[in-house]
Scaffold this motif. Structure first.
Motif, short mmCIF file in Angstrom:
data_model
loop_
_atom_site.label_atom_id
_atom_site.label_comp_id
_atom_site.label_asym_id
_atom_site.label_seq_id
_atom_site.Cartn_x
_atom_site.Cartn_y
_atom_site.Cartn_z
N LEU A 123 -32.65 51.21 -41.08
CA LEU A 123 -31.86 51.01 -42.29
C LEU A 123 -30.41 51.07 -42.41
O LEU A 123 -29.77 51.05 -43.43
N ASP A 124 -29.79 51.60 -41.13
CA ASP A 124 -28.48 51.64 -40.76
C ASP A 124 -27.82 52.73 -41.67
O ASP A 124 -26.49 52.75 -42.21
N VAL A 125 -28.49 53.78 -41.90
CA VAL A 125 -28.08 55.13 -42.72
C VAL A 125 -27.09 55.81 -41.32
O VAL A 125 -27.62 55.89 -40.36
N PRO A 126 -26.00 56.11 -41.86
CA PRO A 126 -25.08 56.91 -41.04
C PRO A 126 -25.73 58.21 -40.35
O PRO A 126 -26.34 58.88 -41.34
N ARG A 127 -25.11 58.64 -39.53
CA ARG A 127 -25.39 60.13 -38.88
C ARG A 127 -25.30 61.26 -40.01
O ARG A 127 -26.20 62.11 -40.18
N GLU A 128 -24.17 61.21 -40.77
CA GLU A 128 -23.82 62.25 -41.81
C GLU A 128 -24.90 62.26 -42.77
O GLU A 128 -25.34 63.33 -43.44
N VAL A 129 -25.36 61.17 -43.31
CA VAL A 129 -26.59 61.18 -44.39
C VAL A 129 -27.68 61.65 -43.82
O VAL A 129 -28.49 62.35 -44.34
N ILE A 130 -28.26 61.21 -42.66
CA ILE A 130 -29.50 61.79 -41.78
C ILE A 130 -29.40 62.98 -41.78
O ILE A 130 -30.52 63.65 -41.98
N ALA A 131 -28.17 63.84 -41.20
CA ALA A 131 -27.70 64.96 -41.11
C ALA A 131 -28.31 65.94 -42.42
O ALA A 131 -28.99 66.90 -42.40
N ARG A 132 -27.50 65.22 -43.33
CA ARG A 132 -27.86 66.12 -44.75
C ARG A 132 -29.37 66.17 -45.37
O ARG A 132 -29.94 67.21 -45.60
N LEU A 133 -30.09 64.92 -45.18
CA LEU A 133 -31.40 65.09 -45.26
C LEU A 133 -32.03 65.76 -44.60
O LEU A 133 -33.02 66.60 -44.99
#
Length: 371
Positions: free
Chosen positions: A303-313
């Motif tokens: 879904l083209d979610v960037p690394r920093e957002v994946i990391a937070r979740l």
């Protein structure tokens, strides 16, 4: 032999037969319990339920079965009373052991579809409760659902209101409020209703003169409960309607993830993930509750979610779920971030297939590997 001694002998024989039957049932229960204990002893640690999950699962199942039991017994008793079968009406409403114990002893509550739905629901609720209170976005901004209820788009506002009501009701259950419905998908609700009807019949059928009247009343009560059940009333379906109404694009999804984390509403996040993938709610929920998380990180990259957002979740989920390994997630994050979104989309494509189609393909692949 005198008539008195013959009568006494017959009575003793009946008592002996009853005792033998009880002993046989006890032997059967003992063997089942032993088999279950042996199976548990060899179960992998990650497959065992922790005490908190086990207690929540038991409470949910008991609550769901109790709702149906109360509904069926009350309506069936009304019908029986109106038809003059007062003894049967009194028998069905008399407080005895709850039918959940009978269903469990018969193995019905171990039905994979029913137990799987209840366990997945419990796991998502516990995961939501475990999220840190300050997860996601900062500041005193209104919650996502509160903001969307004020949308100028009537479809979005209506869907957000329904999701907010459903979420609030579901959360209140964890605070001791009694269930008002099963919250199950229609097919599972119908299955449970017939189980409970059979358990009620089994509990009192031998103690009344006209079991046929009881059967008719229970059948009518069951059909009434099934007809009254509406999938659209479930919070999961309200969340899916909201996701479809908002229809977030890639850039909007990033902000929504942060807002959902802040609000601690993983039901809504599961729906947004499912909608973005074009699949059902159950897969979105499955991605969130899976402690390994590999499929979730791959889906987010697709879904083209960037690394920093994946990391937070990911780190918030690790904090909420003791089964997750933060160090392993850090390693997985590096791998996920290195995957091109187009490649990730190809990898997750099988997840978007119809659930039954996907299950059949997996079974066929497993059989081919074993051949």
């Amino acid at each position: 032999m005198t008539d008195a001694s013959a009568t006494t002998q017959a009575a003793l024989s009946a008592e002996a037969r009853a005792l033998m039957a009880r002993a046989a049932r006890a032997d059967s229960r003992s063997r089942r319990a032993e088999s279950a204990s042996i199976a548990d002893a060899f179960r992998a640690p990650e497959a065992r339920l922790d005490d908190r999950t086990r207690a929540a699962f038991s409470a949910l199942v008991s609550g769901i079965v109790g709702v149906v039991e109360g509904e069926l017994s009350e309506y069936a008793a009304r019908l029986l009373t109106a038809r003059g079968a007062t003894a049967a009406a009194e028998a069905i409403t008399r407080t005895t052991a709850p039918v959940v114990d009978r269903l469990a002893a018969a193995g019905l509550l171990g039905d994979p579809d029913f137990a799987g739905e209840c366990l997945a629901r419990v796991r998502l609720e516990l995961l939501t409760e475990g999220l840190p209170a300050d997860a996601g976005a900062e500041g005193d901004a209104p919650s996502l659902l509160a903001r969307l209820t004020q949308s100028s788009d009537r479809v979005v506002a209506t869907a957000a209101s329904a999701a907010m009501i459903g979420e609030s009701h579901r959360r209140s259950l964890g605070e001791g409020r009694a269930l008002s419905g099963t919250g199950l998908p229609s097919a599972l609700h119908a299955r449970l209703v017939w189980w409970v009807a059979a358990a009620l019949r089994n509990r009192v059928g031998d103690r009344i003169a006209d079991p046929a009247a009881l059967d008719r009343a229970l059948g009518e009560a069951a059909k009434r409960s099934i007809a009254a059940h509406d999938d659209d009333d479930r919070v999961e379906m309200a969340a899916m309607r909201l996701a479809a109404a908002v229809d977030p694009q890639a850039a909007e999804l990033l902000a929504l993830i942060d807002e959902v984390l802040r609000d601690r509403r993983l039901t809504i996040l599961a729906a947004f993930l499912a909608h973005a993938l074009g699949t059902d709610y159950e897969l979105g929920r499955e991605l969130l509750i899976d402690p390994a998380g590999d499929r979730l990180w791959l889906v987010l990259r697709a879904l083209d979610v960037p690394r920093e957002v994946i990391a937070r979740l990911g780190f918030h989920l690790c904090e909420a779920d003791a089964r997750r390994d933060a160090e392993a997630f850090a390693d997985a994050l590096d791998l996920a971030a290195s995957i091109d979104p187009a490649t990730a989309r190809l990898a997750v494509a099988p997840l978007t297939l119809h659930r039954d189609f996907r299950a059949a393909l997996m079974a066929l692949d497993a059989a081919r590997d074993d051949a």
